[in-house]
Design a protein around this motif. Structure first.
Motif, PDB file in Angstrom:
ATOM      1  N   ASN A  32      16.186   0.032  49.390  1.00  0.00           N
ATOM      2  CA  ASN A  32      17.578   0.042  48.956  1.00  0.00           C
ATOM      3  C   ASN A  32      17.868   1.328  48.189  1.00  0.00           C
ATOM      4  N   ARG A  33      19.083   1.787  48.289  1.00  0.00           N
ATOM      5  CA  ARG A  33      19.516   2.955  47.510  1.00  0.00           C
ATOM      6  C   ARG A  33      20.289   2.448  46.296  1.00  0.00           C
ATOM      7  N   ILE A  34      19.911   2.924  45.124  1.00  0.00           N
ATOM      8  CA  ILE A  34      20.576   2.489  43.905  1.00  0.00           C
ATOM      9  C   ILE A  34      21.033   3.697  43.099  1.00  0.00           C
ATOM     10  N   GLU A  35      22.040   3.474  42.288  1.00  0.00           N
ATOM     11  CA  GLU A  35      22.492   4.479  41.322  1.00  0.00           C
ATOM     12  C   GLU A  35      22.470   3.832  39.952  1.00  0.00           C
ATOM     13  N   ILE A  36      21.699   4.408  39.044  1.00  0.00           N
ATOM     14  CA  ILE A  36      21.542   3.851  37.708  1.00  0.00           C
ATOM     15  C   ILE A  36      21.423   4.989  36.707  1.00  0.00           C
ATOM     16  N   ASN A  37      22.249   4.918  35.677  1.00  0.00           N
ATOM     17  CA  ASN A  37      22.226   5.940  34.615  1.00  0.00           C
ATOM     18  C   ASN A  37      22.432   7.348  35.179  1.00  0.00           C
ATOM     19  N   GLY A  38      23.287   7.449  36.205  1.00  0.00           N
ATOM     20  CA  GLY A  38      23.582   8.744  36.793  1.00  0.00           C
ATOM     21  C   GLY A  38      22.546   9.242  37.784  1.00  0.00           C
ATOM     22  N   ILE A  39      21.503   8.456  38.044  1.00  0.00           N
ATOM     23  CA  ILE A  39      20.439   8.846  38.971  1.00  0.00           C
ATOM     24  C   ILE A  39      20.608   8.068  40.279  1.00  0.00           C
ATOM     25  N   ILE A  40      20.589   8.787  41.402  1.00  0.00           N
ATOM     26  CA  ILE A  40      20.694   8.154  42.718  1.00  0.00           C
ATOM     27  C   ILE A  40      19.356   8.321  43.431  1.00  0.00           C
ATOM     28  N   GLY A  41      18.856   7.234  44.015  1.00  0.00           N
ATOM     29  CA  GLY A  41      17.593   7.340  44.724  1.00  0.00           C
ATOM     30  C   GLY A  41      17.302   6.118  45.569  1.00  0.00           C
ATOM     31  N   ASP A  42      16.363   6.286  46.510  1.00  0.00           N
ATOM     32  CA  ASP A  42      15.896   5.180  47.348  1.00  0.00           C
ATOM     33  C   ASP A  42      14.664   4.565  46.692  1.00  0.00           C
ATOM     34  N   VAL A  43      14.663   3.242  46.537  1.00  0.00           N
ATOM     35  CA  VAL A  43      13.552   2.552  45.896  1.00  0.00           C
ATOM     36  C   VAL A  43      12.335   2.597  46.814  1.00  0.00           C
ATOM     37  N   ILE A  44      11.224   3.160  46.319  1.00  0.00           N
ATOM     38  CA  ILE A  44      10.005   3.243  47.135  1.00  0.00           C
ATOM     39  C   ILE A  44       8.876   2.384  46.570  1.00  0.00           C
ATOM     40  N   ASP A  45       9.022   1.913  45.317  1.00  0.00           N
ATOM     41  CA  ASP A  45       7.973   1.057  44.752  1.00  0.00           C
ATOM     42  C   ASP A  45       8.521   0.342  43.524  1.00  0.00           C
ATOM     43  N   ILE A  46       8.082  -0.907  43.344  1.00  0.00           N
ATOM     44  CA  ILE A  46       8.451  -1.692  42.168  1.00  0.00           C
ATOM     45  C   ILE A  46       7.176  -2.296  41.597  1.00  0.00           C
ATOM     46  N   THR A  47       6.780  -1.854  40.408  1.00  0.00           N
ATOM     47  CA  THR A  47       5.578  -2.362  39.751  1.00  0.00           C
ATOM     48  C   THR A  47       5.994  -3.219  38.557  1.00  0.00           C
ATOM     49  N   PRO A  48       5.055  -3.965  37.952  1.00  0.00           N
ATOM     50  CA  PRO A  48       5.416  -4.771  36.775  1.00  0.00           C
ATOM     51  C   PRO A  48       5.913  -3.947  35.597  1.00  0.00           C
ATOM     52  N   ILE A  49       5.659  -2.630  35.590  1.00  0.00           N
ATOM     53  CA  ILE A  49       6.049  -1.795  34.456  1.00  0.00           C
ATOM     54  C   ILE A  49       7.254  -0.918  34.781  1.00  0.00           C
ATOM     55  N   ASN A  50       7.273  -0.312  35.970  1.00  0.00           N
ATOM     56  CA  ASN A  50       8.361   0.609  36.290  1.00  0.00           C
ATOM     57  C   ASN A  50       8.712   0.552  37.768  1.00  0.00           C
ATOM     58  N   LEU A  51       9.796   1.207  38.089  1.00  0.00           N
ATOM     59  CA  LEU A  51      10.204   1.337  39.488  1.00  0.00           C
ATOM     60  C   LEU A  51      10.268   2.819  39.826  1.00  0.00           C
ATOM     61  N   LYS A  52       9.988   3.140  41.094  1.00  0.00           N
ATOM     62  CA  LYS A  52       9.948   4.526  41.535  1.00  0.00           C
ATOM     63  C   LYS A  52      11.084   4.770  42.525  1.00  0.00           C
ATOM     64  N   LEU A  53      11.813   5.861  42.291  1.00  0.00           N
ATOM     65  CA  LEU A  53      12.918   6.236  43.159  1.00  0.00           C
ATOM     66  C   LEU A  53      12.628   7.591  43.796  1.00  0.00           C
ATOM     67  N   LEU A  54      12.895   7.685  45.100  1.00  0.00           N
ATOM     68  CA  LEU A  54      12.882   8.983  45.770  1.00  0.00           C
ATOM     69  C   LEU A  54      14.292   9.539  45.618  1.00  0.00           C
ATOM     70  N   GLU A  55      14.425  10.552  44.774  1.00  0.00           N
ATOM     71  CA  GLU A  55      15.749  11.047  44.370  1.00  0.00           C
ATOM     72  C   GLU A  55      16.578  11.514  45.565  1.00  0.00           C
ATOM     73  N   VAL A  56      17.865  11.184  45.524  1.00  0.00           N
ATOM     74  CA  VAL A  56      18.821  11.589  46.546  1.00  0.00           C
ATOM     75  C   VAL A  56      19.884  12.466  45.895  1.00  0.00           C
ATOM     76  N   ARG A  57      20.274  13.490  46.600  1.00  0.00           N
ATOM     77  CA  ARG A  57      21.284  14.458  46.164  1.00  0.00           C
ATOM     78  C   ARG A  57      20.729  15.332  45.057  1.00  0.00           C
ATOM     79  N   GLY A  58      20.772  14.924  43.809  1.00  0.00           N
ATOM     80  CA  GLY A  58      20.171  15.669  42.708  1.00  0.00           C
ATOM     81  C   GLY A  58      20.582  17.130  42.674  1.00  0.00           C
ATOM     82  N   GLY A  59      21.864  17.403  42.847  1.00  0.00           N
ATOM     83  CA  GLY A  59      22.334  18.780  42.858  1.00  0.00           C
ATOM     84  C   GLY A  59      22.582  19.316  44.257  1.00  0.00           C
ATOM     85  N   LEU A  60      22.075  18.633  45.289  1.00  0.00           N
ATOM     86  CA  LEU A  60      22.327  19.048  46.667  1.00  0.00           C
ATOM     87  C   LEU A  60      23.728  18.608  47.077  1.00  0.00           C
TER      88      LEU A  60
END
Length: 299
Positions: free
Chosen positions: A129-157
């Motif tokens: 899924n693609r999410i936008e949170i706190n101004g960050i846009i990214g595709d979710v690539i992993d969800i662990t019990p401590i954190n989640l990892k996003l592959l950043e999208v756009r980010g100035g592009l």
């Protein structure tokens, strides 16, 4: 506060005040404190100099210096505590401080784990899924019990493309920030293409070219996918078809095509539509793009 803690801090305060009321002991402790601080500073700068001279790898040297600085600070603080407070009281106070630190650590860990179960079992979002949170846009690539990892999208592009950067966010962020999710039950979002024509252009001819390209795209690439996701497509099809609008600004006539697109192929689809529309607009002699004029006046 429990009675034993009250008694402990009362005795600790009385011991400190009694020290202050004894000038000789007071000045001795100040002198010892100064000596400890000076020796710690000399030790730190000496070891730092040796690290700088012998360690050629910048990253390793920087990491070693951080460890050295933290270690010297901890040892200095412990030494000063032992100087000003009785040994047993110093140990108890250190244990209490460590306990408070661990309590804050466990609290943060517990919040992240709680957020993990909320994400998993309340289906906040899933991997891909693609999410936008706190101004960050990214595709979710992993969800662990401590954190989640996003592959950043756009980010100035300028395009909705992955930047290649992986961003780690604590799971607890879902409790503190607003969250926008794309790619759940429906992976389609609305996008726009706009053109600005001069006021004397045949914008009706341009409208025909743009709407035909939009309708062709919808029927060939979107409609069959929507049939899989939406059971009553016939009832909603009118609201999902491309929308054309006309407006004006100081530069000219603004033509806008609004269309549905799978969020994972937004840039690709926009490029395909531009390749179809632009040659038609350029080849039509009655259509001219607006040109922004900049006038410079010499004083």
């Amino acid at each position: 506060m429990p009675d034993f803690l009250k008694d402990y801090f009362t005795d600790l305060s009385e011991g400190l005040f009694s020290t202050l009321n004894t000038p000789d002991a007071y000045f001795n402790k100040i002198a010892l404190t100064v000596i400890v601080v000076v020796l710690a500073a000399l030790f730190y700068f000496l070891v730092k100099k040796l690290l700088t001279r012998n360690e050629t790898d910048f990253k390793k040297r920087l990491k070693s210096q951080k460890v050295l600085k933290s270690g010297v600070m901890v040892l200095t603080i412990l030494s000063i505590l032992f100087i000003w407070i009785q040994a047993i009281n110093a140990l108890i106070l250190i244990a209490l401080l460590i306990g408070v630190f661990l309590a804050f650590m466990v609290r943060g860990l517990t919040t992240n784990i709680t957020a993990y179960f909320v994400i998993k079992y309340w289906k906040y979002f899933e991997i891909s899924n693609r999410i936008e949170i706190n101004g960050i846009i990214g595709d979710v690539i992993d969800i662990t019990p401590i954190n989640l990892k996003l592959l950043e999208v756009r980010g100035g592009l300028s395009a909705d493309a992955n930047t290649g950067r992986v961003i780690k966010l604590p799971n607890s962020i879902i409790f503190n920030e607003s969250l926008e999710i794309v790619g759940g039950k429906n992976s389609f979002v609305w996008q726009e293409i706009s053109y600005v024509l001069s006021f004397d252009s045949d914008w009706q001819a341009a409208e025909k070219m743009i709407t035909e390209a939009g309708e062709t795209y919808f029927e060939e690439q979107v409609q069959h996918q929507l049939k899989k996701d939406i059971l009553h497509l016939s009832e909603q099809q009118a609201a999902l078809r491309p929308v054309f609008s006309v407006d004006t600004n100081d530069a000219g006539i603004v033509l806008v095509l609004r269309y549905l697109v799978d969020y994972q192929h937004g840039t690709q689809v926009k490029t395909e539509l531009q390749r179809k529309i632009l040659p038609q607009l350029i080849s039509c002699s009655a259509i001219e793009f607006a040109v922004l004029e900049v006038k410079v006046f010499r004083g």
